[in-house]
Design a protein around this motif. Structure first.
Motif, PDB file in Angstrom:
ATOM      1  N   ASP A 177       1.146  11.196  -4.214  1.00 52.12           N
ATOM      2  CA  ASP A 177       1.025  12.661  -3.904  1.00 52.12           C
ATOM      3  C   ASP A 177      -0.142  13.315  -5.120  1.00 52.12           C
ATOM      4  OD1 ASP A 177       3.202  12.650  -2.519  1.00 52.12           O
ATOM      5  OD2 ASP A 177       4.637  12.709  -3.892  1.00 52.12           O
ATOM      6  N   THR A 178      -0.453  14.462  -4.779  1.00 52.19           N
ATOM      7  CA  THR A 178      -1.512  15.204  -5.752  1.00 52.19           C
ATOM      8  C   THR A 178      -0.853  15.664  -6.932  1.00 52.19           C
ATOM      9  OG1 THR A 178      -2.971  15.961  -3.912  1.00 52.19           O
ATOM     10  CG2 THR A 178      -3.279  17.015  -5.845  1.00 52.19           C
TER      11      THR A 178
ATOM     12  N   TYR B   9     -13.060   2.911  -3.131  1.00 54.33           N
ATOM     13  CA  TYR B   9     -11.964   2.155  -3.528  1.00 54.33           C
ATOM     14  C   TYR B   9     -12.490   1.605  -4.898  1.00 54.33           C
ATOM     15  CZ  TYR B   9      -9.677   2.273   0.934  1.00 54.33           C
ATOM     16  OH  TYR B   9      -9.030   2.769   2.073  1.00 54.33           O
TER      17      TYR B   9
ATOM     18  N   SER C 171      -3.126   0.437  -3.742  1.00 54.01           N
ATOM     19  CA  SER C 171      -3.076  -0.896  -3.054  1.00 54.01           C
ATOM     20  C   SER C 171      -2.970  -2.025  -4.188  1.00 54.01           C
ATOM     21  CB  SER C 171      -4.093  -1.499  -2.374  1.00 54.01           C
ATOM     22  OG  SER C 171      -4.426  -0.590  -1.354  1.00 54.01           O
TER      23      SER C 171
ATOM     24  N   SER D  60      -5.665   9.235  -3.828  1.00 56.85           N
ATOM     25  CA  SER D  60      -4.944   9.504  -2.984  1.00 56.85           C
ATOM     26  C   SER D  60      -3.846   8.345  -2.320  1.00 56.85           C
ATOM     27  CB  SER D  60      -5.751  10.062  -1.699  1.00 56.85           C
ATOM     28  OG  SER D  60      -6.669   8.997  -1.126  1.00 56.85           O
ATOM     29  N   SER D  61      -4.185   7.268  -2.701  1.00 53.51           N
ATOM     30  CA  SER D  61      -3.504   6.036  -2.275  1.00 53.51           C
ATOM     31  C   SER D  61      -3.690   4.905  -3.234  1.00 53.51           C
ATOM     32  CB  SER D  61      -3.590   5.433  -1.011  1.00 53.51           C
ATOM     33  OG  SER D  61      -5.106   4.927  -1.016  1.00 53.51           O
TER      34      SER D  61
ATOM     35  N   ARG E 299      -7.713   4.494  -4.374  1.00 56.61           N
ATOM     36  CA  ARG E 299      -8.580   5.352  -3.506  1.00 56.61           C
ATOM     37  C   ARG E 299      -8.892   6.706  -3.931  1.00 56.61           C
ATOM     38  NH1 ARG E 299      -8.170   6.106   3.218  1.00 56.61           N
ATOM     39  NH2 ARG E 299     -10.339   7.156   3.627  1.00 56.61           N
TER      40      ARG E 299
ATOM     41  N   GLU F 102       0.737  -1.281  -0.112  1.00 56.11           N
ATOM     42  CA  GLU F 102      -0.029   0.082   0.183  1.00 56.11           C
ATOM     43  C   GLU F 102       0.915   1.121   0.098  1.00 56.11           C
ATOM     44  OE1 GLU F 102      -4.085  -1.244   2.531  1.00 56.11           O
ATOM     45  OE2 GLU F 102      -2.192  -0.571   3.504  1.00 56.11           O
ATOM     46  N   GLU F 103       0.588   2.311  -0.834  1.00 60.30           N
ATOM     47  CA  GLU F 103       1.364   3.382  -0.772  1.00 60.30           C
ATOM     48  C   GLU F 103       0.529   4.554  -1.138  1.00 60.30           C
ATOM     49  OE1 GLU F 103       4.289   3.514  -3.896  1.00 60.30           O
ATOM     50  OE2 GLU F 103       5.363   1.538  -3.265  1.00 60.30           O
ATOM     51  N   VAL F 104       0.868   5.488  -0.384  1.00 57.30           N
ATOM     52  CA  VAL F 104       0.096   6.986  -0.446  1.00 57.30           C
ATOM     53  C   VAL F 104       0.701   7.617  -1.774  1.00 57.30           C
ATOM     54  CG1 VAL F 104      -0.260   9.129   0.435  1.00 57.30           C
ATOM     55  CG2 VAL F 104      -0.304   7.057   1.952  1.00 57.30           C
TER      56      VAL F 104
END
Length: 359
Positions: free
Chosen positions: A12-13, A45, A68, A65-66, A40, A8-10
């Protein structure tokens, strides 16, 4: 174990650029085989369509925003649980196997099921009656515990099937294993038994080989040489030379033994002849020294010649009965007169002494 969620990674905008007509996202991780993207977007999701070429400028990708990465392939997952035994120092370990496959990646991503072993272990611990199956057994009775645990798990999974949201889960089997200490002990015993069997086998082979070699040697040197020639350990020429030498030595020893036997026989014959002579002389001296008796030496000589070879008979017969006819006084007197005659007459009729009789 990262299954079914691999990572899982966040994100950036993504900012717009004046000179670019289209925005793109460059921070999305690489997707491994058998996995899908779940982005997400806001509070939702959304799975990127599987089989579709990834588009970094897709609206869901730009607004996410993230992200998976969810593995959708079927996997075999093993879960452990410790069970008690009769002894507090020893335990059984149950290894339950389940087949798992993701059916809804978005649900998996939402719940964040990074390790499916966690919910499955909770499911296995939910059977409160399972420890009773093994509590009455010793660790050495692992086979009986295996059978009872397998029956118990089959019934439990049928009544209360395992469930993980967004996945299909099925119970496969349950295996009961002993502790490492018991396993090490059994391995030690097994190795000792195998070592003993190997040693016994080596001793049996050595005994059989020794018996065969002893039997071969008992048949003679020729068989031993033939055995060595067959195994290419003895040269044929060398064996023939040794056999010839042994034959010559045997013949020489045989001749020496025969010569020794002949010499011994001659010495024994000479000793017996001398012994007979000495006994006859002794007998004649005893008979000649007897008072009032006449000795007929011719008769004595005839009896000695008849009894030649029976020394014991001569000695016993002559010492007890002198060869004189009692009561024949006339013959004794006549013989005495002839004995007193001239030397010529004595030489013609009788021997002069015992030495002449023997010679």
């Amino acid at each position: 174990m990262n299954y079914p969620v691999i990572t899982e990674e966040v994100l950036d905008t993504v900012q717009g650029k004046l000179w670019s007509r289209r925005r793109r996202r460059d921070d999305v991780p690489t997707l491994p085989p058998g996995a899908v993207y779940v982005f997400r977007v806001g509070g939702n999701y959304r799975a990127f369509p599987e089989g579709m070429l990834f588009d970094p400028s897709h609206p869901d990708v730009l607004d996410a925003s993230s992200v998976s990465l969810v593995d959708t392939r079927a996997r075999l997952v093993e879960v452990e649980r410790t069970l008690p035994s009769v002894s507090e120092a020893d335990n059984f370990t149950v290894h339950a196997s389940f087949t798992c496959q993701v059916t809804d990646p978005t649900v998996i991503a939402r719940q964040g099921v990074i390790d499916v072993v966690v919910p499955l272990r909770a499911y296995l611990l939910g059977d409160s009656d399972l420890p009773r199956v093994s509590a009455g057994h010793r660790v050495e009775e692992v086979n009986a515990v295996r059978a009872e645990v397998a029956r118990r798990m089959t019934a439990y999974s049928a009544v209360v099937p395992p469930r993980v949201a967004g996945m299909s889960v099925e119970f496969v089997s349950a295996e009961v294993r002993t502790s490492e200490n018991l396993r090490a002990w059994e391995e030690t015993l097994r190795n000792q038994r195998r070592t003993g069997q190997l040693t016994q086998l080596e001793m049996d082979v050595e005994t059989q080989t020794t018996a065969r070699i002893a039997e071969l040697l008992a048949q003679g040197s020729n068989h031993a040489d033939a055995f060595g020639i067959a195994r290419a350990e003895i040269d044929v020429t060398e064996a023939a030379a040794r056999i010839h030498r042994i034959t010559d030595e045997t013949a020489t020893r045989r001749n020496e033994a025969e010569a020794a036997d002949r010499a011994h026989a001659r010495a024994q014959e000479t000793a017996e002849t001398q012994m007979r002579r000495d006994m006859v002389l002794t007998l004649l001296r005893q008979m000649g020294s007897s008072e009032g008796g006449y000795v007929d030496y011719h008769q004595v000589l005839e009896q000695v010649l008849q009894d030649r070879g029976a020394v014991a008979g001569i000695g016993s017969g002559m010492t007890e009965a002198p060869m004189v006819e009692p009561g024949q006084s006339a013959r004794i007197a006549s013989a005495q007169q002839d004995h007193a005659a001239s030397p010529k007459d004595r030489r013609e009729g009788f021997v002069q002494n015992e030495e002449d009789l023997v010679d």
